[in-house]
Design an enzyme around this catalytic site. Structure first.
Site, PDB file in Angstrom:
ATOM      1  N   ARG A 184       0.817  -1.201   0.000  1.00 22.41           N
ATOM      2  CA  ARG A 184       0.000   0.000   0.000  1.00 22.41           C
ATOM      3  C   ARG A 184       0.856   1.259   0.000  1.00 22.41           C
ATOM      4  O   ARG A 184       0.526   2.253  -0.611  1.00 22.41           O
ATOM      5  CB  ARG A 184      -0.922  -0.033   1.228  1.00 22.41           C
ATOM      6  CG  ARG A 184      -1.623   1.256   1.571  1.00 22.41           C
ATOM      7  CD  ARG A 184      -2.723   1.540   0.559  1.00 22.41           C
ATOM      8  NE  ARG A 184      -3.358   2.824   0.802  1.00 22.41           N
ATOM      9  CZ  ARG A 184      -2.836   4.003   0.497  1.00 22.41           C
ATOM     10  NH1 ARG A 184      -1.634   4.073  -0.029  1.00 22.41           N
ATOM     11  NH2 ARG A 184      -3.503   5.106   0.730  1.00 22.41           N
ATOM     12  N   CYS A 240      -6.101 -17.072  14.239  1.00 23.51           N
ATOM     13  CA  CYS A 240      -5.686 -16.416  15.482  1.00 23.51           C
ATOM     14  C   CYS A 240      -5.998 -17.376  16.618  1.00 23.51           C
ATOM     15  O   CYS A 240      -6.750 -18.328  16.435  1.00 23.51           O
ATOM     16  CB  CYS A 240      -6.439 -15.114  15.683  1.00 23.51           C
ATOM     17  SG  CYS A 240      -6.249 -13.984  14.294  1.00 23.51           S
TER      18      CYS A 240
HETATM   19  C1  LIG Z   1      -0.561   0.334   8.572  1.00 19.40           C
HETATM   20  C2  LIG Z   1       0.055  -0.326   7.448  1.00 19.40           C
HETATM   21  C3  LIG Z   1       1.443  -0.339   7.289  1.00 19.40           C
HETATM   22  C4  LIG Z   1       2.392   0.274   8.317  1.00 19.40           C
HETATM   23  O1  LIG Z   1       2.214   1.638   8.460  1.00 19.40           O
HETATM   24  P1  LIG Z   1       3.065   2.456   9.545  1.00 19.40           P
HETATM   25  O2  LIG Z   1       2.406   3.791   9.563  1.00 19.40           O
HETATM   26  O3  LIG Z   1       4.461   2.497   9.070  1.00 19.40           O
HETATM   27  O4  LIG Z   1       2.955   1.737  10.849  1.00 19.40           O
HETATM   28  C5  LIG Z   1       1.963  -0.964   6.181  1.00 19.40           C
HETATM   29  N1  LIG Z   1       1.161  -1.530   5.246  1.00 19.40           N
HETATM   30  C6  LIG Z   1      -0.169  -1.523   5.367  1.00 19.40           C
HETATM   31  C7  LIG Z   1      -0.995  -2.154   4.314  1.00 19.40           C
HETATM   32  C8  LIG Z   1      -0.773  -0.930   6.477  1.00 19.40           C
HETATM   33  O5  LIG Z   1      -2.110  -0.945   6.613  1.00 19.40           O
HETATM   34  S1  SF4 Z   2      -8.914 -11.344  15.213  1.00 11.74           S
HETATM   35 FE1  SF4 Z   2      -7.700 -10.038  16.582  1.00 11.74          FE
HETATM   36  S2  SF4 Z   2      -5.679 -11.002  16.628  1.00 11.74           S
HETATM   37 FE2  SF4 Z   2      -6.758 -11.832  14.846  1.00 11.74          FE
HETATM   38  S3  SF4 Z   2      -6.173 -10.514  13.124  1.00 11.74           S
HETATM   39 FE3  SF4 Z   2      -8.066  -9.702  13.932  1.00 11.74          FE
HETATM   40  S4  SF4 Z   2      -7.441  -8.122  15.433  1.00 11.74           S
HETATM   41 FE4  SF4 Z   2      -5.634  -9.425  15.013  1.00 11.74          FE
END
Ligand SMILES: *Cc1c(COP(=O)(O)O)cnc(C)c1O
Ligand code: SF4
Length: 342
Positions: free
Chosen positions: A82, A95
């Site tokens: 992204r 999970c």
């Molecule tokens: C949140 C996210 C990240 C990490 O973003 P940071 O702001 O650097 O923590 C990377 N890739 C995706 C798809 C995300 O949703």
């Molecule tokens: S269910 Fe909870 S632990 Fe699992 S991916 Fe979603 S937020 Fe993360």
């Protein structure tokens, strides 16, 4: 003991009408799964609300199943690219317990299973090609549901393709299954703990989740010199008071975890009852900043709908800007000015 149905849950809890009327539907894919460790905490209302499903999930008509448009940004079946310099790899859909607020419910708990060797190889090849990627989030689902052998294989494959990438180990298992962090796991991790550093990304949403067992597991990461950051989700009726947030952030800090993000709930179908209005979230952020140090204050962040990306939310301290003068309000509500040119 692991709970997988309302019937089993009934023997542990007096379920409310709303909880009893929850239905697992295709539209709303997140299954019911409560681990032993969560069950031991379930009498706490903040834990119960995060893990016991409610009818409110079924009647929610706002949002959709992929508001962050992760599918459009997927470059392989498991890799989401992204942002230019970082990517997320979905290691598995599983999970140890499913959080009712999960924003990735289009994928989580869909029985897709761990990434196959072919999927790992495909992602590794992509990382090798795309040198602009500096960090990879190993997420899911929960990374820690993979066996040590599978994790070893995954880390070996990725690190052989690129040794200069920082890997974020994203897990909620410190809350849902702290016993998963065995000496064997840390021995395996240590083998890969060279070249670029690992970062541990936890999701503690309430101080009560930081149990003695979780703290024992955290020590294993500290011993390996792995920095630890927390991503908390702001949830109505779970952690939306000032006291709850302050207690959580202070307890994280005492255990060497930096509060990194406080996430506004995404517009994911089935989670409306757990979201907090933005005005309330912003008022909370303003108060938190007065009570917490710079280190212990997380960034209140929204992942904008339709894949808009993350944006930081904060009280606006800028009052006005004339051509040569910026005017701010102080946290105490006074005004101060600062020139544009010197
Ligand atoms: C949140 C996210 C990240 C990490 O973003 P940071 O702001 O650097 O923590 C990377 N890739 C995706 C798809 C995300 O949703
Ligand atoms: S269910 Fe909870 S632990 Fe699992 S991916 Fe979603 S937020 Fe993360």
């Amino acid at each position: 003991m692991t709970i997988t149905s309302l019937d089993e849950l009934k023997s542990h809890l007096n379920l409310t009408e709303k909880e009893l009327h929850w239905e697992e539907k295709a539209e709303n894919t997140l299954p019911l799964l409560i681990s032993q460790n969560i069950l031991s905490l379930i009498d706490n209302p903040s834990i119960r609300r995060q893990f016991v499903p409610s009818e409110e999930e079924n009647i929610d008509t706002i949002g959709n199943l992929d508001p962050l448009k992760e599918e459009d940004n997927s470059v392989s079946s498991r890799l989401i690219h992204r942002y230019p310099n970082r990517a997320a790899f979905l290691t598995t859909d599983r999970c140890f317990a499913y959080c009712r607020h999960c924003f990735r419910r289009r994928f989580t708990g869909t029985m897709t299973g761990p990434a196959s060797e072919a999927e790992i190889a495909e992602a590794a090849a992509y990382l090798k090609e795309h040198k602009e990627i500096k960090e990879v989030l190993l997420t899911g689902g929960d990374l820690m549901t993979l066996s040590d052998e599978k994790l070893d294989y995954l880390l070996h494959s990725f690190k052989s393709a690129r040794e200069d990438i920082i890997y974020r180990l994203c897990t909620r298992a410190l809350v849902s299954s702290p016993e998963r962090f065995t000496p064997e796991f840390f021995k395996m991790l240590e083998k890969h703990n060279h070249h670029a550093p690992f970062f541990l990304m936890t999701q503690f949403n309430h101080a009560i989740e930081i149990t003695e067992k979780a703290i024992d597991a955290l020590i294993g990461f500290v011993k390996l010199g792995i920095p630890m950051m927390n991503q908390c989700v702001l949830l109505r009726g779970v952690n939306d008071t000032l006291d709850q947030q302050i207690e959580l952030c202070n307890k994280l800090m005492y255990n060497r975890i930096k509060p990194y993000y406080l996430f506004q709930g995404d517009l994911v179908k089935g989670t409306a009852h757990l979201r907090v209005p933005l005005s309330k979230g912003l008022a909370l952020e303003k108060e938190m900043r007065k009570h917490l140090s710079g280190l212990s204050m997380p960034q209140y962040t929204i992942d904008l709908p339709s894949g808009g990306g993350k944006v930081i939310l904060t009280e606006n301290y800028l009052v006005s800007r004339d051509r040569n003068l910026w005017t701010f309000k102080t946290p105490d509500g006074e005004e101060r000015s600062y020139p544009e040119d010197f």
